[in-house]
Scaffold this motif. Structure first.
Motif, PDB file in Angstrom:
ATOM      1  N   TYR A 217       0.773  -1.220  -0.275  1.00 18.24           N
ATOM      2  CA  TYR A 217       0.032   0.400   0.303  1.00 18.24           C
ATOM      3  C   TYR A 217       0.806   0.950   0.137  1.00 18.24           C
ATOM      4  O   TYR A 217       0.450   2.227  -0.321  1.00 18.24           O
ATOM      5  CB  TYR A 217      -1.010  -0.172   1.181  1.00 18.24           C
ATOM      6  N   THR A 218       2.613   1.345   0.378  1.00 25.39           N
ATOM      7  CA  THR A 218       2.713   2.294   0.026  1.00 25.39           C
ATOM      8  C   THR A 218       3.483   2.410  -1.149  1.00 25.39           C
ATOM      9  O   THR A 218       3.191   3.833  -1.122  1.00 25.39           O
ATOM     10  CB  THR A 218       4.346   2.263   1.134  1.00 25.39           C
ATOM     11  N   GLY A 221      -0.531   2.939  -2.684  1.00 25.31           N
ATOM     12  CA  GLY A 221      -0.263   5.076  -1.864  1.00 25.31           C
ATOM     13  C   GLY A 221       0.666   6.051  -2.784  1.00 25.31           C
ATOM     14  O   GLY A 221      -0.564   7.048  -3.421  1.00 25.31           O
ATOM     15  N   SER A 222       1.713   5.664  -3.015  1.00 26.64           N
ATOM     16  CA  SER A 222       2.704   6.977  -4.230  1.00 26.64           C
ATOM     17  C   SER A 222       1.911   6.885  -5.423  1.00 26.64           C
ATOM     18  O   SER A 222       2.641   8.313  -6.124  1.00 26.64           O
ATOM     19  CB  SER A 222       3.819   6.367  -3.928  1.00 26.64           C
ATOM     20  N   LYS A 225      -1.241   8.685  -4.864  1.00 25.97           N
ATOM     21  CA  LYS A 225      -1.265   9.589  -4.184  1.00 25.97           C
ATOM     22  C   LYS A 225      -2.466  10.301  -3.476  1.00 25.97           C
ATOM     23  O   LYS A 225      -3.301  11.036  -2.831  1.00 25.97           O
ATOM     24  CB  LYS A 225      -1.419  11.966  -5.056  1.00 25.97           C
ATOM     25  N   ARG A 226      -2.457   9.104  -2.604  1.00 18.55           N
ATOM     26  CA  ARG A 226      -3.324   8.983  -1.682  1.00 18.55           C
ATOM     27  C   ARG A 226      -2.214   8.909  -0.060  1.00 18.55           C
ATOM     28  O   ARG A 226      -1.376   7.596  -0.148  1.00 18.55           O
ATOM     29  CB  ARG A 226      -4.164   8.014  -1.605  1.00 18.55           C
ATOM     30  N   ASN A 227      -3.137   8.545   0.760  1.00 16.08           N
ATOM     31  CA  ASN A 227      -2.710   8.427   2.400  1.00 16.08           C
ATOM     32  C   ASN A 227      -2.757   6.223   2.301  1.00 16.08           C
ATOM     33  O   ASN A 227      -3.417   5.958   2.388  1.00 16.08           O
ATOM     34  CB  ASN A 227      -3.136   8.603   3.115  1.00 16.08           C
ATOM     35  N   PRO A 228      -1.697   5.879   2.446  1.00 19.19           N
ATOM     36  CA  PRO A 228      -1.785   4.604   2.389  1.00 19.19           C
ATOM     37  C   PRO A 228      -2.619   3.934   3.239  1.00 19.19           C
ATOM     38  O   PRO A 228      -3.052   2.892   2.939  1.00 19.19           O
ATOM     39  CB  PRO A 228      -0.026   3.837   2.356  1.00 19.19           C
ATOM     40  N   LEU A 229      -2.493   4.684   4.516  1.00 18.68           N
ATOM     41  CA  LEU A 229      -2.706   4.220   5.800  1.00 18.68           C
ATOM     42  C   LEU A 229      -4.434   3.971   5.289  1.00 18.68           C
ATOM     43  O   LEU A 229      -5.207   2.883   5.910  1.00 18.68           O
ATOM     44  CB  LEU A 229      -2.479   4.685   7.231  1.00 18.68           C
ATOM     45  N   SER A 230      -4.879   5.344   5.106  1.00 20.34           N
ATOM     46  CA  SER A 230      -6.262   5.303   4.540  1.00 20.34           C
ATOM     47  C   SER A 230      -6.606   4.617   3.534  1.00 20.34           C
ATOM     48  O   SER A 230      -7.827   3.783   4.124  1.00 20.34           O
ATOM     49  CB  SER A 230      -6.417   6.750   4.075  1.00 20.34           C
ATOM     50  N   LYS A 233      -7.220   1.151   5.368  1.00 15.75           N
ATOM     51  CA  LYS A 233      -8.431   1.181   6.765  1.00 15.75           C
ATOM     52  C   LYS A 233      -9.855   0.543   5.124  1.00 15.75           C
ATOM     53  O   LYS A 233     -10.503  -0.379   6.485  1.00 15.75           O
ATOM     54  CB  LYS A 233      -8.712   2.553   7.001  1.00 15.75           C
TER      55      LYS A 233
END
Length: 391
Positions: A217-218, A221-222, A225-230, A233
């Motif tokens: 997800y890192t 997400g990169s 361009k989103r928060n990987p933790l979000s 979740k």
């Protein structure tokens, strides 16, 4: 209330230990006889399982068209291989210290310590494991190349037959097999060290699952361009659903619903999620590599990089053969364990027990990782659309 496979396996282990402590040798030999018969039948069915699941798997994947299919399959394979390599390096680094206090000597020749069956019935397989794998690749790729619906339907029917054998015969009898193995090992005085290994390996595998999801997800997400933790979740309902179902296929509706929330093109999720449920098993690969290395450590066998890398590369392909039943991945991998890592009946039984005790966590990692790959494919697809628009 349905009594699932995992509770049955746990009950079989507990009862096997208790029976092994108090039962006389003649009774233990009855269980050993069943284990011999079941193990021989397993050896007979494995080549058929490989053909039955790999042929239609490759044939069906190859029938699809377009760049999206190729990229999805390639990224899923690389993700599976990456998961296997992560497990290898973690086990290689941690097992010498984690399992240092356990004696290798008592596991050196398990067949000599265990009681022998009263009789054996030879069930010779129709072909060797590698022959079955090569034949499966040739036929599967051939079906995709000639686009033969007749052969694909025939291979699907054969797969359904093998699936029934696994679901109606092998899976129901597995707890009895595990029960007999643990009763025999308890009788031989081996079970204490084995349970200690179970607990430590289980803990390491769960940590590796979580770490690999963060890596996936890192990257996703990169790109998005989103928060990987979000994003993680958002995909968490799929994770917890898979914990209960122990099946990637059964979790598809939830995975698809959550996957559409982390992409901009829902059509991409409609395509990738069902496909990835079949071909992307990173969590199961982490488990298989870790458990196989733990069993090899118990036996005092070497597990160098040159031995494990070919196994991991083949495992990435063979995972396509994993049927949609609890424990399916380890059943599909038994052929590789025996042909490439030299597993015998006792090692295979330990491997099955180790794997199934955490099968639901591996499945949960699989389906949650499908969301990350879907997000990557969404980015690739949007870039292609933008390029076509500019042209």
């Amino acid at each position: 209330m349905k009594f699932g496979l995992l509770p049955r396996i746990i009950l079989a282990i507990v009862l096997g230990i208790l029976i092994g402590l108090v039962s006389p040798n003649p009774l233990i030999r009855v269980f050993a006889t069943f284990n011999s018969l079941f193990g021989n039948f397993l050896g007979f069915i494995i080549p058929l399982l490989i053909i039955g699941f790999i042929v239609p798997g490759i044939g069906a994947i190859g029938k699809g068209a377009g760049k999206l299919l190729g990229w999805t399959a390639a990224i899923a394979y690389l993700s599976t291989i990456g998961a296997g390599l992560l497990a290898f390096f973690a086990a290689k680094s941690l097992f010498p210290s984690m399992l240092a206090n356990l004696s290798l000597q008592e596991f050196a020749n398990p067949e000599e310590a265990l009681l022998k069956p009263y009789f054996e019935i030879e069930m010779a397989p129709l072909m060797g494991i590698m022959t079955a794998l090569l034949l499966s690749f040739v036929i599967g790729i051939g079906i995709a190349a000639v686009k033969s619906d007749v052969l694909l339907n025939l291979s699907n029917d054969f797969r359904d037959i093998i699936h029934l054998v696994i679901e109606k015969v092998i899976i129901p009898l597995l707890p009895v097999h595990i029960f007999g193995i643990f009763a025999n090992m308890t009788n031989a005085g081996q079970v204490g060290s084995i349970l200690s290994i179970f607990i430590k390996v289980f803990a390491m595998i769960i940590v590796l699952h979580i770490a690999y999801l963060f890596i996936q997800y890192t990257i996703a997400g990169s790109l998005q361009k989103r928060n990987p933790l979000s994003m993680l979740k958002t995909m968490s309902p799929a994770y917890f659903t898979a914990l209960g179902t122990q099946s990637s296929a059964a979790t598809i509706p939830v995975t698809l619903r959550q996957g559409k929330k982390i992409v901009k093109q829902e059509r991409v999720a409609d395509f990738t999620i069902p496909l990835l449920a079949t071909i992307h098993l990173s969590g199961s690969t982490i488990t298989l590599v870790s458990c196989s290395m733990a069993v090899m450590f118990m036996q005092g066998h070497s597990y160098s990089f040159t031995i494990m890398l070919p196994f991991i590369l083949m495992l990435g392909i063979t995972m396509v053969a994993a049927p949609g039943v609890p424990g399916g991945a380890v059943m599909a991998a038994i052929g590789l364990l025996e042909s490439m890592l030299g597993f015998g009946p006792a090692m295979t039984a330990l491997m099955i027990a180790l794997y199934i005790t955490q099968d639901s966590f591996g499945t949960a990692c699989n389906v949650t990782g499908d969301g990350a790959i879907t997000a990557v494919m969404d980015k690739i697809s949007r870039e292609d659309v933008e390029k076509e628009a500019t042209v």
